[in-house]
Design a protein around this motif. Structure first.
Motif, PDB file in Angstrom:
ATOM      1  N   ALA A 186       0.833  -1.205   0.000  1.00  0.00           N
ATOM      2  CA  ALA A 186       0.000   0.000   0.000  1.00  0.00           C
ATOM      3  C   ALA A 186       0.863   1.250   0.000  1.00  0.00           C
ATOM      4  N   PHE A 187       1.916   1.248   0.802  1.00  0.00           N
ATOM      5  CA  PHE A 187       2.794   2.420   0.867  1.00  0.00           C
ATOM      6  C   PHE A 187       3.482   2.672  -0.475  1.00  0.00           C
ATOM      7  N   VAL A 188       4.032   1.641  -1.091  1.00  0.00           N
ATOM      8  CA  VAL A 188       4.747   1.811  -2.349  1.00  0.00           C
ATOM      9  C   VAL A 188       3.786   2.208  -3.464  1.00  0.00           C
ATOM     10  N   GLY A 189       2.650   1.521  -3.557  1.00  0.00           N
ATOM     11  CA  GLY A 189       1.707   1.814  -4.631  1.00  0.00           C
ATOM     12  C   GLY A 189       1.161   3.233  -4.564  1.00  0.00           C
ATOM     13  N   LEU A 190       0.776   3.692  -3.357  1.00  0.00           N
ATOM     14  CA  LEU A 190       0.246   5.043  -3.226  1.00  0.00           C
ATOM     15  C   LEU A 190       1.332   6.098  -3.394  1.00  0.00           C
ATOM     16  N   THR A 191       2.544   5.802  -2.945  1.00  0.00           N
ATOM     17  CA  THR A 191       3.637   6.761  -3.104  1.00  0.00           C
ATOM     18  C   THR A 191       3.977   6.974  -4.568  1.00  0.00           C
ATOM     19  N   GLY A 250      -7.553  14.116  -1.165  1.00  0.00           N
ATOM     20  CA  GLY A 250      -7.863  12.964  -2.008  1.00  0.00           C
ATOM     21  C   GLY A 250      -7.107  11.715  -1.592  1.00  0.00           C
ATOM     22  N   LEU A 251      -5.857  11.898  -1.142  1.00  0.00           N
ATOM     23  CA  LEU A 251      -5.075  10.753  -0.679  1.00  0.00           C
ATOM     24  C   LEU A 251      -5.668  10.162   0.591  1.00  0.00           C
TER      25      LEU A 251
END
Length: 345
Positions: A186-191, A250-251
């Motif tokens: 989740a962290f990598v994909g959203l970043t 939005g994030l």
């Protein structure tokens, strides 16, 4: 031979019957004439234009809003008692904390990466510009949920990641099945997703500053770093801050998609509870209220930051306040006009 005098004129050495002012010019005439209605016109109060259509639409909207609030409060199916019981429960608070942490970590890392991508896009190096453009184009073309699932299932493509000499010896090897947990995916994909959008926000803010100002500063001998800190960045921030605030809000809401990979954020915590007691709507209202509170706090912070960076710009005071300012500014003119007219008896 002496010229005949013309009545009403004011030639040098001659004074006509209408010229009683010592400061009058050679061809001055009395331009202001006092009338009976002048006093009433000069003391008239300026009022705003009446807009019955706006008032009627406002009343209709207020009535509809009151009806909506009434039905939400009086509808017993919302089960507000259950909402109050679970609003601050332990599992909900833990999911809320994870949502806040994920939002803050992704925003910080993604925005820093976006600044680097924006610098590459504005660089004179064609390779850097092409790579930055390609990254932004690719990431913005793929939906965030697809990216999230891709990183969560990365082990099916690359069972292990290694660090070493290219095409040579490998020093460190890590199995991705154990590395990419749900939280890390989740962290990598959203970043990755936030970096692409923040890069465009930063680039647009920098491009909004006129190039001539930087050139003038360079002509004065200022270094590029000082030009960016003192001239470009302060003028780019009013354009960057609103878009960044919208991206952050939005994030915060987009973190709810991590529930599809079993990351126990706010929404997933709510889902775990209503899968046991089947109180779906009350628990969804719990998550909704928390999201409303968080977005409200972020919106207030965005407002004050925007006002800070826009403090040097004049803003439109609005129709009502603008009318009052115009009236107040013209009151001395009216006063002087009345005094002038009073002397024209």
């Amino acid at each position: 031979m002496t010229s005949p005098s013309i009545p009403g004129s004011s030639l040098p050495g001659r004074a006509g019957p209408e010229d009683s002012s010592p400061a009058a010019g050679p061809f001055a005439e009395r331009a202001l004439v006092r009338r009976d209605a002048d006093a009433e016109l000069l003391t008239a109060r300026l009022v705003a234009a009446r807009r019955p259509g706006q008032w009627a639409s406002a009343v209709v909207l207020l009535v509809l809003f009151a009806m909506l609030v009434n039905t939400v409060i009086t509808n017993g199916r919302f089960q507000w008692g259950v909402v109050g019981d679970y609003f601050a429960s332990g599992s909900i608070i833990r999911g809320l904390v994870l949502t806040l942490w994920l939002t803050a970590a992704v925003m910080a890392c993604g925005f820093l990466l976006g600044i680097g991508l924006a610098a590459m896009r504005l660089s004179s190096n064609p390779v850097l510009r092409t790579l930055s453009f390609g990254y932004v184009w690719l990431v913005r073309s793929v939906p965030p949920l697809v990216q999230l699932l891709f990183w969560y299932e990365i082990a099916s493509l690359y069972p292990q990641l290694s660090l070493g000499v290219p095409f040579g010896h490998e020093f460190v090897t890590v199995k991705t099945a154990h590395l990419f947990t749900g939280i890390l995916a989740a962290f990598v994909g959203l970043t990755v997703d936030v970096a692409a959008f923040s890069a465009e926000i930063v680039r647009g803010g920098i491009l909004s500053v006129e190039r001539g100002q930087s050139e003038a500063a360079e002509a004065l001998g200022l270094s590029r770093g000082r030009i960016f800190r003192r001239i470009v960045l302060p003028q780019a921030m009013p354009a960057i801050v609103p878009a960044t605030g919208n991206l952050l809000i939005g994030l915060l809401k987009a973190t709810s998609i991590v529930s599809v990979i079993a990351v126990q954020d706010l929404l997933y915590s709510v889902q775990l509870i209503y899968q046991q007691n089947f109180l779906i709507m009350p628990l969804l209202m719990v998550a909704t209220l928390w999201y409303i509170i968080l977005t409200t706090v972020l919106s207030i912070g965005q407002y004050f930051i925007e006002r800070y960076y826009a403090r040097g710009k004049r803003r439109d005071p609005g129709p009502g306040r603008g009318l009052w300012l115009v009236t107040r500014a013209n009151l001395p003119v009216f006063g002087r006009t009345r005094n002038d007219l009073a002397g024209l008896a």
